[in-house]
Design an enzyme around this catalytic site. Structure first.
Site, mmCIF file in Angstrom:
data_model
loop_
_atom_site.group_PDB
_atom_site.id
_atom_site.type_symbol
_atom_site.label_atom_id
_atom_site.label_comp_id
_atom_site.label_asym_id
_atom_site.label_seq_id
_atom_site.Cartn_x
_atom_site.Cartn_y
_atom_site.Cartn_z
ATOM 1 N N HIS A 377 63.949 65.015 -4.847
ATOM 2 C CA HIS A 377 63.633 66.385 -4.410
ATOM 3 C C HIS A 377 62.140 66.665 -4.278
ATOM 4 O O HIS A 377 61.760 67.825 -4.109
ATOM 5 C CB HIS A 377 64.208 67.415 -5.377
ATOM 6 C CG HIS A 377 65.698 67.412 -5.492
ATOM 7 N ND1 HIS A 377 66.517 68.270 -4.780
ATOM 8 C CD2 HIS A 377 66.524 66.665 -6.239
ATOM 9 C CE1 HIS A 377 67.780 68.051 -5.100
ATOM 10 N NE2 HIS A 377 67.811 67.067 -5.990
ATOM 11 N N LYS A 570 59.555 83.130 -4.870
ATOM 12 C CA LYS A 570 59.853 81.744 -5.263
ATOM 13 C C LYS A 570 58.971 81.432 -6.457
ATOM 14 O O LYS A 570 58.106 82.236 -6.814
ATOM 15 C CB LYS A 570 59.585 80.769 -4.104
ATOM 16 C CG LYS A 570 58.210 80.934 -3.436
ATOM 17 C CD LYS A 570 58.048 79.987 -2.243
ATOM 18 C CE LYS A 570 58.552 80.554 -0.928
ATOM 19 N NZ LYS A 570 59.401 79.634 -0.184
ATOM 20 N N ARG A 571 59.176 80.272 -7.104
ATOM 21 C CA ARG A 571 58.294 79.900 -8.198
ATOM 22 C C ARG A 571 56.842 79.912 -7.715
ATOM 23 O O ARG A 571 56.565 79.574 -6.556
ATOM 24 C CB ARG A 571 58.671 78.519 -8.731
ATOM 25 C CG ARG A 571 59.939 78.546 -9.580
ATOM 26 C CD ARG A 571 59.783 79.434 -10.789
ATOM 27 N NE ARG A 571 58.901 78.813 -11.759
ATOM 28 C CZ ARG A 571 59.305 78.228 -12.888
ATOM 29 N NH1 ARG A 571 60.580 78.198 -13.204
ATOM 30 N NH2 ARG A 571 58.430 77.697 -13.715
ATOM 31 N N LYS A 576 52.942 75.969 -2.910
ATOM 32 C CA LYS A 576 53.715 76.972 -2.152
ATOM 33 C C LYS A 576 52.803 78.051 -1.558
ATOM 34 O O LYS A 576 53.230 78.853 -0.736
ATOM 35 C CB LYS A 576 54.780 77.610 -3.050
ATOM 36 C CG LYS A 576 55.856 76.621 -3.533
ATOM 37 C CD LYS A 576 56.898 77.311 -4.415
ATOM 38 C CE LYS A 576 57.833 76.353 -5.127
ATOM 39 N NZ LYS A 576 58.956 75.884 -4.274
ATOM 40 N N THR A 681 65.138 76.294 0.208
ATOM 41 C CA THR A 681 66.486 76.765 0.520
ATOM 42 C C THR A 681 66.504 78.275 0.708
ATOM 43 O O THR A 681 67.407 78.806 1.351
ATOM 44 C CB THR A 681 67.478 76.366 -0.591
ATOM 45 O OG1 THR A 681 66.877 76.618 -1.855
ATOM 46 C CG2 THR A 681 67.859 74.906 -0.496
ATOM 47 N N LYS A 685 68.431 81.300 3.277
ATOM 48 C CA LYS A 685 69.057 82.551 2.840
ATOM 49 C C LYS A 685 68.508 83.741 3.613
ATOM 50 O O LYS A 685 69.264 84.632 4.030
ATOM 51 C CB LYS A 685 68.831 82.756 1.331
ATOM 52 C CG LYS A 685 69.522 81.694 0.480
ATOM 53 C CD LYS A 685 69.031 81.665 -0.970
ATOM 54 C CE LYS A 685 69.479 80.345 -1.618
ATOM 55 N NZ LYS A 685 68.851 80.092 -2.928
HETATM 56 F F1 GPW Z 1 60.342 68.101 -8.827
HETATM 57 N N1 GPW Z 1 62.674 71.306 -6.672
HETATM 58 C C1 GPW Z 1 62.735 72.207 -7.709
HETATM 59 F F2 GPW Z 1 61.796 67.409 -7.418
HETATM 60 O O1 GPW Z 1 63.145 73.364 -7.541
HETATM 61 F F3 GPW Z 1 62.326 67.711 -9.456
HETATM 62 N N2 GPW Z 1 62.354 71.819 -8.953
HETATM 63 C C2 GPW Z 1 61.954 70.543 -9.214
HETATM 64 O O2 GPW Z 1 61.588 70.235 -10.358
HETATM 65 C C3 GPW Z 1 61.965 69.597 -8.158
HETATM 66 C C4 GPW Z 1 62.298 70.015 -6.896
HETATM 67 C C5 GPW Z 1 61.595 68.185 -8.458
HETATM 68 C C6 GPW Z 1 63.100 71.794 -5.339
HETATM 69 C C7 GPW Z 1 62.130 71.492 -4.211
HETATM 70 O O3 GPW Z 1 60.833 71.907 -4.576
HETATM 71 C C8 GPW Z 1 62.609 72.251 -2.976
HETATM 72 O O4 GPW Z 1 61.796 71.966 -1.865
HETATM 73 C C9 GPW Z 1 64.062 71.891 -2.669
HETATM 74 O O5 GPW Z 1 64.564 72.731 -1.667
HETATM 75 C C10 GPW Z 1 64.935 72.050 -3.903
HETATM 76 O O6 GPW Z 1 64.388 71.314 -5.008
HETATM 77 C C11 GPW Z 1 66.356 71.569 -3.681
HETATM 78 O O7 GPW Z 1 66.367 70.310 -3.084
#
Ligand code: GPW
Length: 835
Positions: A377, A570-571, A576, A681, A685
């Site tokens: 991710h 978002k975070r 970002k 994501t 939405k």
């Molecule tokens: F670092 N994402 C997240 F890849 O929300 F583990 N937390 C995390 O710790 C990580 C990824 C990690 C997110 C991505 O930032 C986002 O772009 C993506 O849409 C989402 O994971 C679901 O795939």
């Protein structure tokens, strides 16, 4: 499919059948259940039933309904004996369950009537629920959307996670600063079923002894150390418009009730045995609040092994009941690793097969790699998990040996394919030869899986050409694939925006689109229907009014619901780029201040809305929150500005707040530095709810553009292929910041928004420290694009048409499509059709 009843012995079958629970189906039945729960389960008098009790009783009534379907679903799956999917995720950001349960079961209208009869409003009852916030952001919410799709599509699937006592912290904004408050959410949780009979003992520390068996084969014995018990808590996951109800199993830690404890107790060491108890319970106590960051804490590694070992034990136990040969394991079991957090599962399964079940290494390893799939991710280096070898040796001595063996055999195959290539060997080794040595979890996950996927096309291309490029050379391109993320239209359209869902249903032939989102394309046929567009606009306006009231109530700021609502929730993270947004807001403020009153009157009113949590240890992210709040404090009370600009920071952004905010946006911001946001994501939405987006060519924005048409999205900024060169130029060439952005910086440093020193580091990051996230490079095109937004928003008729066309073309982004792709391309599983 054998009959479920056949599992009950003949003589007792009649009695069981006769009293089988049939859940309520009408208002009367529902009311009866609610009253029964108020009086007996909650032990409250009917004359003393407040909204909280009414929420509890309503939830218990629905929980009972879900659990009977849950039981039948499990029975069906056991009888059918087909392959199951296990989704391992350290985060499940579920949000509220009641509204979702009512809608998925199809009884919300029944409940509305019943709740009304009992003297309450259903909206108020829904609002009573505390979010289940066992996640940080996108990764955790994706897991929750996947569970909804898996159940709705009738896949035999389980989610496995941790039952944190504290979910993500609650955010308070005090004097413009973020303050974190613990989120104790378990006081009353009607949605979970404790399974005190489903426990697993988990071992930590200790040492490894080797012996020879009768055939002279070396056998490893992991001995000593300490034992912590995992207790299962189950949450039913109802599918939409189907009886399938799947299970989310969350593990909670407690001290083992083994002899160890009793010894201390018998020796009169009561206090120390209580201390042991508490130490065991800390394993599942708290969710780590970091998003896209690896902090390498020992307790986090303990959480990972605890959860992975309990889940695998459960999965293997279920497989063993089928009495099949081990080689059939991958025909019965698919396990998906949600990022690298569960990667120890690869090692644990190999350990079970070799050390406990006595399989040969190669046979076991075949089974392991056929079973696992790994989803990456992120490409951000600070988020890629690594664990010190020393820590692994101490906590999981046998696992470290197995990791070394996996690495040895892997490097031997690499050596064969690339003889005498030392560089290749060091670059792909699972062990990083650093000081201290580290285990690279992503590499372990790749080597231990049969498929590796990214979460959007650009991201999947990037992992194959950058961080994992050598693995593509070794394993071939077929092992690497893309599955673009998706969202569940049930929660993110039907539940969050019921009026829009009804309007769409009226134009597309009912609610079929909620099961097949591509049917949204029928909306384009109605685009010239004036009454339709009028109602569309009215719904957006009503959603904005609702948010306006919420802003008034919580922040005591009056905003104009006719203004353009510009949202970034978002975070908070430098990549970002909330800083780019707030610098743009300051630029807008300065431009308005410089205008004559006549000129100002011609400007389009805008509300800039922010929300999101910063990791407690992320100092720069906290500075960004502080600056946004301070800008709001100045701008919102400036009489020259009035309605033309308001800056709002919404406290404690979470799933249930997103359900209110997303439907109320005209424009949302997805403006990460190109190449840094794996997918995103919330972009999906917002568009699905009839908002347009301003964004960079990053993550899923690119595919959204391809689907909805570039005339319906406001793209700007650097392309990912140019990012490296620009960064290089900032550091080694001369880096100049354009004059508009410099004016913004000068204003900040003149003290307009409070102590200039407070924001020195934010300014310096761009001006003096290489501007890693390319804020200065993208600033001018961001401002220009925002001007285009203003112009286009004035033409409301065309704006609404763009929104409708966009929604009509969003079918691709359903998590149903996404889950079907995983099922076919990675898991090789099929739905279990319910008659
Ligand atoms: F670092 N994402 C997240 F890849 O929300 F583990 N937390 C995390 O710790 C990580 C990824 C990690 C997110 C991505 O930032 C986002 O772009 C993506 O849409 C989402 O994971 C679901 O795939």
């Amino acid at each position: 499919v054998k009959s479920v009843e056949a599992s009950i012995p003949e003589p007792q079958r009649e009695a069981w059948k006769k009293h089988q629970v049939e859940g309520f189906t009408d208002k009367d039945g529902f009311e009866k259940e609610v009253v029964r729960h108020v009086e007996t389960t909650l032990a409250r008098s009917l004359f003393n039933c407040d909204e909280g009790a009414a929420y509890s009783a309503t939830s218990l009534a629905f929980r009972d309904r879900l659990i009977t379907e849950w039981n039948r679903t499990q029975q069906r799956q056991t009888t059918a004996d087909t392959k199951r999917v296990y989704y391992l995720s350290l985060e499940f950001l579920m949000g509220r369950a009641l509204d979702n349960a009512m809608l998925n079961v199809g009884l919300k209208d029944v409940a509305r009537g019943g709740i009304d009869d009992l003297g309450f409003r259903i909206e108020d009852i829904i609002e009573q629920e505390h979010d289940a916030a066992l996640g940080n952001g996108g990764l955790g919410r994706l897991a929750a959307c996947f569970l909804d799709s898996l159940a709705s599509l009738n896949y035999p699937a389980w989610g496995y996670g941790l039952r944190y006592r504290y979910g993500i912290f609650k955010q308070e904004i005090i004097n413009g600063y973020q303050v974190e408050v613990p989120d104790y959410w378990l006081d009353f949780n009607p949605w979970e079923f404790p399974r005190h009979d489903v426990t697993v003992d988990i071992q930590f520390y200790g040492n490894v002894r080797k012996s020879q068996d009768e055939n002279g084969k070396t056998v490893a014995h992991w001995e000593g150390g300490e034992i912590v018990t995992a207790v299962a808590y189950d949450m039913p996951i109802p599918g939409y418009a189907t009886p399938s109800t799947n299970n989310l199993r969350l593990w909670s830690s407690k001290a083992s009730s083994g002899e160890f404890d009793f010894q201390k107790f018998n020796n009169g060491d009561y206090e120390s045995s209580v201390a042991d108890q508490q130490r065991a319970e800390t394993i599942s106590a708290v969710l780590y609040p970091n998003d896209n960051l690896d902090r390498g804490k020992e307790l986090r590694l303990k959480q990972q092994y605890f959860w992975v070992a309990a889940s695998l034990y459960d999965i293997v136990r279920r497989f063993k009941k089928s009495k099949r040969a081990w080689r059939e394991f991958p025909d019965q079991v698919a396990i998906q690793l949600n990022d690298t957090h569960p990667t120890l599962a690869v090692v644990e399964l190999q350990r079970i097969l070799v050390d406990i079940e006595g399989l040969e290494w190669d046979e076991a390893w075949n089974i392991v790699t056929s079973t696992f799939g790994y989803t990456n991710h992120t490409v951000l280096p600070e988020a890629l998990e690594k664990w010190p070898v020393g820590l692994m040796q101490h906590l999981l001595p046998r696992h470290l040996q197995i990791i070394y063996d996996i690495n040895l055999f892997f490097l031997q195959t690499v050596e064969k394919k690339f003889p005498n290539d030392r560089e290749m060997l060091t670059s792909v080794s699972i062990i990083e030869e650093s000081q201290p040595k580290m285990v690279r979890m992503a590499y372990l996950a790749i080597v231990g899986s049969h498929k590796v996927n990214g979460v959007a096309e650009l991201h999947s291309d990037l992992i194959q050409t950058t961080i994992f490029k050598d693995f593509v050379k070794i394993f071939g391109a077929d092992k690497f694939t893309n599955v673009t993320n998706g969202i569940t239209p049930r929660r993110w359209l039907h539940q969050a925006n019921p009026r829009l869902s009804e309007l769409i249903a009226s134009k597309t032939g009912g609610h079929e689109f909620l099961k097949d989102l591509t049917q949204l394309n029928k909306l384009e046929l109605s685009i010239d229907d004036d009454a339709f567009r009028k109602e569309w606009a009215e719904i957006k306006y009503a959603n904005k009014v609702r948010l306006t009231k919420y802003i008034k109530k919580t922040l005591d700021v009056t905003v104009n619901p006719a203004a353009l609502f510009d949202v970034q929730v978002k975070r908070i993270h430098e990549y970002k780029r909330q800083q780019l947004n707030i610098f743009g807001v300051i630029h807008r403020y300065l431009a308005l201040k410089a205008m004559s009153p006549e000129e100002r009157k011609k400007q389009l009113p805008r509300v800039s809305i922010f929300g999101g949590k910063a990791a407690p240890g992320y100092w720069m992210a906290k500075q960004i929150i502080h600056l946004i709040n301070n800008v709001g404090a100045v701008v919102n009370k400036d009489p020259d500005i009035g309605d033309l600009l308001k800056v709002i920071y919404l406290e404690d952004y979470n799933v249930s707040k997103a359900e209110m905010i997303v439907p109320a946006s005209d424009l949302s911001e997805h403006i990460s530095t190109a190449g840094t946001e794996a997918s995103g994501t919330s972009n999906m939405k917002f568009v699905l709810n009839g908002g347009l987006i301003i964004g960079t060519c990053d993550g899923a924005n690119i595919e959204i553009t391809r689907e909805i048409g570039q005339e319906n999205i406001f793209l700007f900024g650097t392309l990912s292929e140019d990012v490296e060169d620009l960064r290089h130029a900032h550091t080694y060439g001369s880096h100049t910041v354009d004059s508009d952005l410099n004016k913004v910086f000068d204003t900040i440093q003149s003290g307009t928004f409070g102590e200039p020193n407070d924001f020195g580091a934010m300014v310096a990051a761009v001006r003096d420290h290489g501007d890693f996230y390319l804020v200065s490079d993208d600033f001018q095109s961001y401002i220009d694009t925002q001007k285009m937004v203003d112009t286009e928003y004035r033409n409301q008729d065309e704006w609404v048409r763009k929104c409708i066309r966009s929604v009509a073309r969003m079918g691709f982004f359903s998590s149903d499509r996404c889950i079907n792709e995983y099922a076919e391309g990675i898991w090789n599983v099929e739905p279990l059709v319910v008659k």
